[in-house]
Design a protein around this motif. Sequence first.
Motif, short mmCIF file in Angstrom:
data_model
loop_
_atom_site.label_atom_id
_atom_site.label_comp_id
_atom_site.label_asym_id
_atom_site.label_seq_id
_atom_site.Cartn_x
_atom_site.Cartn_y
_atom_site.Cartn_z
N TYR A 20 -5.21 51.48 -7.61
CA TYR A 20 -4.86 52.49 -8.60
C TYR A 20 -6.00 53.49 -8.80
CZ TYR A 20 -0.22 51.41 -10.11
OH TYR A 20 1.14 51.29 -10.15
N TRP A 38 -0.26 60.16 -13.75
CA TRP A 38 0.49 59.13 -14.46
C TRP A 38 2.00 59.39 -14.35
CZ3 TRP A 38 -0.24 54.44 -15.46
CH2 TRP A 38 0.55 53.75 -16.36
N SER A 39 2.41 60.64 -14.40
CA SER A 39 3.83 60.97 -14.20
C SER A 39 4.28 60.60 -12.79
CB SER A 39 4.08 62.45 -14.45
OG SER A 39 3.94 62.73 -15.82
N GLN A 41 3.14 58.11 -11.09
CA GLN A 41 3.32 56.65 -11.10
C GLN A 41 4.68 56.30 -11.68
OE1 GLN A 41 0.93 54.78 -9.52
NE2 GLN A 41 0.23 56.86 -9.17
N ARG A 42 5.09 57.00 -12.70
CA ARG A 42 6.40 56.76 -13.31
C ARG A 42 7.52 57.17 -12.37
NH1 ARG A 42 4.77 59.06 -19.25
NH2 ARG A 42 3.77 57.16 -19.96
N TRP A 44 7.40 57.03 -9.18
CA TRP A 44 7.47 55.97 -8.17
C TRP A 44 8.39 54.85 -8.66
CZ3 TRP A 44 6.01 50.83 -8.34
CH2 TRP A 44 5.98 50.17 -7.12
N LEU A 45 8.25 54.46 -9.93
CA LEU A 45 9.12 53.45 -10.52
C LEU A 45 10.57 53.91 -10.53
CD1 LEU A 45 9.41 50.79 -12.41
CD2 LEU A 45 9.37 52.48 -14.24
N PHE A 139 2.40 46.44 -18.11
CA PHE A 139 2.29 47.60 -17.22
C PHE A 139 3.67 48.24 -17.03
CE2 PHE A 139 1.82 49.61 -13.02
CZ PHE A 139 0.72 50.40 -13.29
N ASN A 143 4.87 52.07 -18.11
CA ASN A 143 5.54 52.97 -17.19
C ASN A 143 6.91 53.40 -17.71
OD1 ASN A 143 4.01 53.71 -14.93
ND2 ASN A 143 4.18 51.66 -14.11
N CYS A 144 7.52 52.57 -18.54
CA CYS A 144 8.87 52.86 -19.03
C CYS A 144 8.89 53.59 -20.37
CB CYS A 144 9.67 51.56 -19.14
SG CYS A 144 10.05 50.80 -17.56
#
Length: 185
Positions: A20, A38-39, A41-42, A44-45, A139, A143-144
């Motif tokens: 990370y 960070w957006s 990473q979100r 990606w989810l 975590f 992310n949520c």
Amino acid sequence: MLQVTSPWFFLYAFLFLGAYAQDCLEFLFSQATLRRWWSEQRIWLIRGLTCYLFGTLEYLMQILGIATHGFNVTSKAVDDEQSKRYHQGLFEFGVPSPIFLPLATAAIINFAAFLYGTMLVLKGGNTEDVFVQLFIAGFGVLNCLPIYEAMIIRTDKGKMPTKTTITSIIIACGLYLAAFLMLQI
């Protein structure tokens, strides 16, 4: 089960945090911001739980010869309110879509797992036994956050449709019940 005092824990923690940190540094060195990273990473989810899942299902259904919906081009017209939300960095969930079901269901399951793990720790449980699970669920909860915001807090047109939220809660409860029953066998 991986425990915090295990030497292997430090290896996994180092690899996780190192990956990370490297990704974040590469993002920052390419003139991007921490918020944009960070957006990403979100996103990606979101991609992992929506388009990849539905794309795989679509492909499998085509191989099996089952009729599929196919891809429909939709209007991408943006009104002033949508444009304002975009510039604020808010995710857009306003249109009812089955794509949001796995996303909202996973968010609910992550939140429930995090609450359950926190409850175990507060009741005096062994933190070492649940630390990794609590960290992963926490975590996931971080992310949520835009999904929770869209389901509960937001009142604009970009909020998660109520029908999607209720359906996701029912699916999450059904999955929990199925898991509970399977553990009883």
